[in-house]
Design an enzyme around this catalytic site. Structure first.
Site, mmCIF file in Angstrom:
data_model
loop_
_atom_site.group_PDB
_atom_site.id
_atom_site.type_symbol
_atom_site.label_atom_id
_atom_site.label_comp_id
_atom_site.label_asym_id
_atom_site.label_seq_id
_atom_site.Cartn_x
_atom_site.Cartn_y
_atom_site.Cartn_z
ATOM 1 N N GLY A 109 6.550 2.679 6.764
ATOM 2 C CA GLY A 109 5.198 2.805 7.284
ATOM 3 C C GLY A 109 5.130 2.020 8.581
ATOM 4 O O GLY A 109 4.458 2.091 9.504
ATOM 5 N N SER A 110 6.070 0.897 8.854
ATOM 6 C CA SER A 110 5.981 0.149 9.861
ATOM 7 C C SER A 110 6.553 0.874 11.138
ATOM 8 O O SER A 110 5.913 0.909 12.459
ATOM 9 C CB SER A 110 6.818 -1.167 10.046
ATOM 10 N N ASN B 64 -4.770 -3.540 2.707
ATOM 11 C CA ASN B 64 -3.457 -3.761 1.869
ATOM 12 C C ASN B 64 -3.817 -5.276 0.733
ATOM 13 O O ASN B 64 -3.265 -5.345 -0.367
ATOM 14 C CB ASN B 64 -2.212 -3.832 2.508
ATOM 15 N N GLN C 246 -1.669 2.201 2.331
ATOM 16 C CA GLN C 246 -2.274 2.063 1.014
ATOM 17 C C GLN C 246 -3.022 2.883 0.275
ATOM 18 O O GLN C 246 -3.239 3.083 -0.837
ATOM 19 C CB GLN C 246 -2.950 0.545 1.042
ATOM 20 N N SER D 198 4.099 5.739 3.702
ATOM 21 C CA SER D 198 5.483 5.066 3.389
ATOM 22 C C SER D 198 5.707 5.397 1.684
ATOM 23 O O SER D 198 4.816 5.262 0.983
ATOM 24 C CB SER D 198 5.526 3.506 3.455
ATOM 25 N N ALA D 199 6.852 6.089 1.320
ATOM 26 C CA ALA D 199 7.250 6.341 0.030
ATOM 27 C C ALA D 199 6.949 5.431 -1.036
ATOM 28 O O ALA D 199 6.667 5.575 -2.226
ATOM 29 C CB ALA D 199 8.464 7.313 0.139
ATOM 30 N N HIS D 200 7.423 4.344 -0.676
ATOM 31 C CA HIS D 200 7.428 3.206 -1.801
ATOM 32 C C HIS D 200 6.343 2.577 -2.162
ATOM 33 O O HIS D 200 6.298 1.769 -3.199
ATOM 34 C CB HIS D 200 8.586 2.290 -1.204
ATOM 35 N N CYS E 145 4.332 -8.929 3.407
ATOM 36 C CA CYS E 145 4.991 -9.145 4.779
ATOM 37 C C CYS E 145 4.578 -10.318 5.480
ATOM 38 O O CYS E 145 5.211 -11.017 6.436
ATOM 39 C CB CYS E 145 4.732 -7.916 5.901
#
Length: 394
Positions: free
Chosen positions: A71-72, A151, A179, A199-201, A325
């Site tokens: 995602g970043s 988030n 999110q 983002s997949a995770h 983060c």
């Protein structure tokens, strides 16, 4: 002691079906998709099939989906890429004070390069004020970047309305939807979104792979240079197992979205209700209705969040005091400060994010331990003792 995982906003356990889908691409179908021989061309088709599936979920075209590492990277690519490619039109960017560091730090970097960035306020629930957004727009504004859902406090922003304002003023609109994806149905056209990061995770897929939607016609510069992968917009050999995992996880998330959300929201509401009943002097952070189904962020007065997390960890409970983060920082959450919490209350916040694998028995265990831990930590706090003495004198 079993581990009770309640930090699904930070990352999620990879679904077994996702693992199964990925496995053949590590050692059986291992060809480089850029190769011209069959082993490589077959993987190229696998990537394009995954792109088609993802595009269908967001109601866009497959050539508007780009694969990234996370995602970043998607946020960096969208914001910097659009800013650089359109600086002849203007140099002003608008974002909010509660964005993820991947957006805030990117904007700070752009400021060093001559761009102007406005960081707009949110209300006490974390919602962007649309009137303030409108007033912040200038003739040189080229991009608005507002996250889909926060988030830390789970608040869901008025994305459709923000996109409408952006388009009315001929401004591109990017949203960090890391999110939101997997929790909310998203049609990028209906919501007026020009660019979206995921983002997949975050939805039971693998770490190290993400995606970026950028609407056809939106000019943006490449972020990683080298080869000609991703239609010459993102160099680097494609992560085939990761892309397969992302696609499969996304497919599973939206196949079972309503069922999972109903279960997760019921557990979340039960948790908040019990904490409110059994622990005094707390504050629920974020909008009570416009929030992610599994998110709960509660501030417990007179205690430190770090002490709370460590004691929960001793009981096998994984939770968070904010963004993964920024957990290395001793400063209070920038999100909680932005919604108006004083430092001493922001420091005592606990975020739990419930996922599809959690059970009511686990939530009951967490609540019982939380009641005991908060009581014990408060008994050790001079602030609590001083507060009680004042209350008794009233």
């Amino acid at each position: 002691m079993n581990t009770i995982y309640l930090d699904n906003s930070a990352t999620t356990k990879v679904d077994e079906e996702v693992v199964k889908a990925m496995l053949p691409y590590f050692s059986l179908h291992y060809g480089n998709p850029s190769s011209i021989y069959t082993l490589g061309r077959e993987n190229k088709k696998v990537i394009e099939d995954a792109r088609e599936k993802i595009a269908k979920i967001f109601s866009c075209n497959s050539n508007e989906i780009y694969f990234t590492s996370c995602g970043s990277e998607s946020d960096n690519t969208a914001i910097k890429g659009i800013a650089y490619a359109n600086r002849n039109k203007g140099n002003h960017i608008i974002t909010s004070k509660i964005e993820h560091p991947a957006v805030l730090e990117t904007c700070k970097q752009l400021e060093k390069e001559g761009f102007e960035v406005s960081y707009i306020d949110v209300d006490e629930n974390g919602l962007v004020k649309l009137d303030d957004l409108q007033k912040t727009i200038t003739p040189s504004t080229i991009l608005i970047s507002i996250m889909f859902a926060n988030n830390e406090i789970g608040t869901i922003e008025p994305i459709k309305e923000i996109g409408k304002i952006a388009h009315k003023n001929n401004i591109y609109f990017h949203t960090d939807a890391v999110q939101a994806v997997g929790n909310i149905r998203i049609n990028v056209n209906e919501l007026n979104i020009d660019s979206l990061s995921l983002s997949a995770h975050k939805f039971y897929g693998p770490k190290g792979v993400g995606a970026l939607y950028i609407r056809k016609g939106v000019k943006f510069e490449k972020y990683i240079t080298g080869g000609h992968q991703e239609r010459n917009k993102r160099a680097g050999t494609e992560n085939v197992p990761g892309i397969v995992g992302l696609s499969k996880a996304l497919e599973l998330a939206y196949e079972n979205l309503d069922e999972h959300n109903q279960k997760i929201k019921a557990l979340r509401d039960y948790y908040i209700e019990q904490v409110e009943k059994r622990i005094p002097y707390i504050k629920i952070n974020g909008d009570k209705n416009k929030r992610l189904p599994g998110n709960s962020n509660i501030s417990f007065r007179f205690i430190e969040g770090e002490g709370l997390l460590l004691n929960l960890d001793l009981k096998g409970i994984c939770a968070s005091s904010g963004s993964a983060c920024t957990s290395g920082s001793l400063d209070p959450s920038h999100v909680l400060l932005a919604i108006g919490l004083p430092h001493e209350i922001a420091h005592g916040s606990l975020r739990i994010s419930i996922g599809k694998y959690n059970t009511k028995e686990e939530i009951d265990y967490v609540i019982d331990n939380l009641v005991e831990i908060v009581s014990r930590l408060r008994d050790m706090s001079p602030l609590w003792e001083e507060f009680i003495e004042k209350e008794e004198k009233k």
